[in-house]
Design a protein around this motif. Structure first.
Motif, PDB file in Angstrom:
ATOM      1  N   THR A   3       0.921  -1.147  -0.123  1.00  0.00           N
ATOM      2  CA  THR A   3       0.042   0.128  -0.078  1.00  0.00           C
ATOM      3  C   THR A   3       0.798   1.260   0.097  1.00  0.00           C
ATOM      4  O   THR A   3       2.180   1.144   0.538  1.00  0.00           O
ATOM      5  N   LEU A  35      -0.875   4.067   0.796  1.00  0.00           N
ATOM      6  CA  LEU A  35      -1.845   5.144   1.544  1.00  0.00           C
ATOM      7  C   LEU A  35      -0.840   5.964   2.177  1.00  0.00           C
ATOM      8  O   LEU A  35      -0.140   5.800   2.924  1.00  0.00           O
ATOM      9  N   ARG A  90      -4.844   4.025  -2.728  1.00  0.00           N
ATOM     10  CA  ARG A  90      -5.787   3.814  -1.335  1.00  0.00           C
ATOM     11  C   ARG A  90      -6.654   2.620  -1.692  1.00  0.00           C
ATOM     12  O   ARG A  90      -6.760   2.229  -3.167  1.00  0.00           O
ATOM     13  N   VAL A  92     -10.660   4.587   2.687  1.00  0.00           N
ATOM     14  CA  VAL A  92      -9.305   5.624   2.530  1.00  0.00           C
ATOM     15  C   VAL A  92      -8.652   6.151   3.832  1.00  0.00           C
ATOM     16  O   VAL A  92      -7.665   6.456   3.975  1.00  0.00           O
ATOM     17  N   GLU A 110      -4.969  11.087  -2.096  1.00  0.00           N
ATOM     18  CA  GLU A 110      -6.485  10.327  -1.708  1.00  0.00           C
ATOM     19  C   GLU A 110      -6.900  11.026  -0.440  1.00  0.00           C
ATOM     20  O   GLU A 110      -8.024  10.739  -0.233  1.00  0.00           O
ATOM     21  N   GLN A 111      -5.987  11.601   0.209  1.00  0.00           N
ATOM     22  CA  GLN A 111      -6.390  12.341   1.434  1.00  0.00           C
ATOM     23  C   GLN A 111      -6.962  13.625   1.236  1.00  0.00           C
ATOM     24  O   GLN A 111      -7.380  14.510   2.415  1.00  0.00           O
ATOM     25  N   HIS A 117      -9.666   2.310  -6.493  1.00  0.00           N
ATOM     26  CA  HIS A 117      -9.981   2.787  -5.125  1.00  0.00           C
ATOM     27  C   HIS A 117     -10.661   1.491  -4.389  1.00  0.00           C
ATOM     28  O   HIS A 117     -11.459   1.808  -3.719  1.00  0.00           O
TER      29      HIS A 117
END
Ligand SMILES: [Zn+2]
Length: 481
Positions: free
Chosen positions: A89, A91, A174, A178, A229-230, A341
């Motif tokens: 990941t 993220l 993500r 999320v 993505e945040q 996503h």
């Protein structure tokens, strides 16, 4: 008898007065006509259309040395995406210190690739890791650490080196949730593809520079940002960072989901999104950048979409667009939501997940070439004119004026026009000096106008549309009923 005489006299006076009045009026009318005839003739109506005898300017050819499609290295793009996916990941809320899994792993892969490219650039490409903090609803409203990676190719022109042309992809990915840093999020297309395009552009352009086949007047920045993505955190920070470094943004190309081409039929055009802006009767710098890219890469390569992004969605060009800067978004022709996503899984025989196997490197290579060529031509161009203005309302001629700093490498300016309903500019005329051009017999009302700079090398700046001299007076407010 006296009454008769008086009556006659009164009647006679009336006739004389009427005669004098009539004569006087006609005399003054004649005088008015004569005075108009002796003055310069003024045309008090709109020019007739279609226009005849419009100029046929000499159009300078575009800069030589275009990036060849064959020079794109699809294998190295594929290798980088494979390494990014291997981080499990990326993220932004995952680990920044674990070299094997998480956002920090993704950053390391990008930095390592940029460093290799920098070595081959003869030391011209500079790699920067920009660390910062940011907060959003998608960080649970707590400040979190983030990092962006930049590779910077400094411009060769003393003045234009402070103008920056950039390309960006986001290396964060993500899963479905999320906020979940544990779940796998391969992010091959979203946005391993955009990162691979940005990095490949760095390779293509810095290599050309190192070989002295090309140096660029403006500075070019190749970015891989985090936090998209945040809530577009990395790109929002990048807008501020560029300002702090004293750069003027000449153009921002955001590549996000540019790796797949599942559209049946051809041509397989990448979509290029640009917002309208908020200026009356003039499009935004973003729209002008989109037009410039389409002109550079051609209509068979680029599908212009005149909206800021896909409906209800966002991307890293948005903070640039909102700041009034030229920012556009590249995205593949057809998106497949099963591969975006989504936490990788199989449900009812459907495989969810953003995997490498759905990518097309033929398509992604085209996108890389088109981005690199747009960056190249924009970075070779003189500065965009400033203060472009239209005057000549209620006259039969349009007057376009503008200003620009001295530039010995500039050949001149193209005055552009288009029907108000036409999406693209056409060249009306060319002028070497800055100042004003009178477009004889061209209605100010039925066309839009712009000016752009043209280098002696044939590179064009993005167009600066004219703003009206003054806004029309506000409409009277309707009486309350
Ligand atoms: Zn994305």
């Amino acid at each position: 008898m006296t009454n008769w005489i008086q009556l006659f006299r009164n009647h006679f006076l009336c006739v004389v007065m009427l005669f004098l009045l009539a004569f006087g009026f006609s005399a003054s009318a004649t005088f008015a006509q004569q005075s108009a005839a002796t003055k310069a003739p003024t045309v008090s109506r709109d020019p007739a259309e279609p226009l005849t005898g419009t100029p046929h300017p000499k159009i300078l050819p575009r800069p030589a040395g275009a990036i060849a499609r064959a020079s794109v290295n699809e294998k190295s793009m594929s290798a980088l995406i494979h390494e990014l996916v291997g981080c499990g990941t990326r993220l932004t809320l995952s680990s920044w210190t674990d070299p094997k899994r998480g956002a920090g792993c993704g950053r390391d892969k990008v930095v390592a690739r940029f460093n290799e490219i920098a070595k081959d650039s003869g030391g011209r490409l500079q790699v920067v890791v920009d660390k910062f903090e940011s907060t959003s609803a998608r960080t649970a409203d707590k400040p979190i650490p983030l990092e962006n990676v930049y590779a910077i190719l400094p411009g060769s022109d003393e003045k234009l080196a402070k103008t920056i042309i950039l390309v960006s992809g986001h290396f964060d990915s993500r899963p479905t949730n999320v906020m979940d840093p544990e779940a796998d999020a391969p992010g091959a297309d979203d946005d391993g593809s955009g990162v691979a395009v940005s990095v490949e552009c760095a390779r293509l352009l810095s290599k050309a520079g190192a070989n002295r086949r090309g140096t660029y007047r403006a500075t070019i920045l190749f970015a891989a940002v985090s936090g998209e993505e945040q809530g577009l955190l990395g790109s929002t920070h990048l807008v501020d960072w560029l300002k702090q470094q004293g750069y003027t943004v000449g153009g921002m190309l955001d590549d996000d989901i540019v790796g797949a081409d599942t559209a049946p039929g051809a041509p397989h055009r990448v979509r290029l999104f640009s917002g309208n802006g908020e200026i009356d009767d003039a499009d935004s710098p973003s729209r002008e950048l989109a037009r410039a890219v389409e002109e550079i890469d051609g209509r068979r390569a680029i599908r212009l979409i005149f909206r800021v992004d896909r409906y209800g969605r966002g991307g890293d060009h948005y903070p640039f667009y909102k700041a009034g800067l030229p920012g556009v978004r590249f995205t593949e022709p057809l998106e497949d939501y099963i591969h975006q996503h989504q936490t990788p899984r199989t449900e009812n025989g459907v495989e969810y997940g953003d995997y490498e196997k759905y990518l097309s490197f033929t398509f992604m290579g085209d996108v890389a070439r088109d981005n690199a060529e747009a960056l190249r031509q924009l970075a070779l161009a003189p500065a965009t004119p400033t203060g472009a203005k239209l005057t000549g309302a209620v006259t039969p001629d349009a007057k376009v004026s503008w200003s620009a700093e001295d530039d010995p490498e500039r050949a001149g300016f193209e005055i552009l026009w288009r029907e108000t309903s036409e999406p693209r500019w056409q060249v009306y005329d060319f002028q070497t000096a800055t100042g004003e051009m009178i477009l004889k017999g061209v209605s100010t009302d039925n066309h839009f106008f712009a000016v752009r700079s043209v280098g002696k090398n044939g590179a064009r700046s993005i167009a600066a549309p004219t703003e009206m001299e003054r806004r029309p007076p506000p409409l009277p407010t309707a009486p309350k009923q």
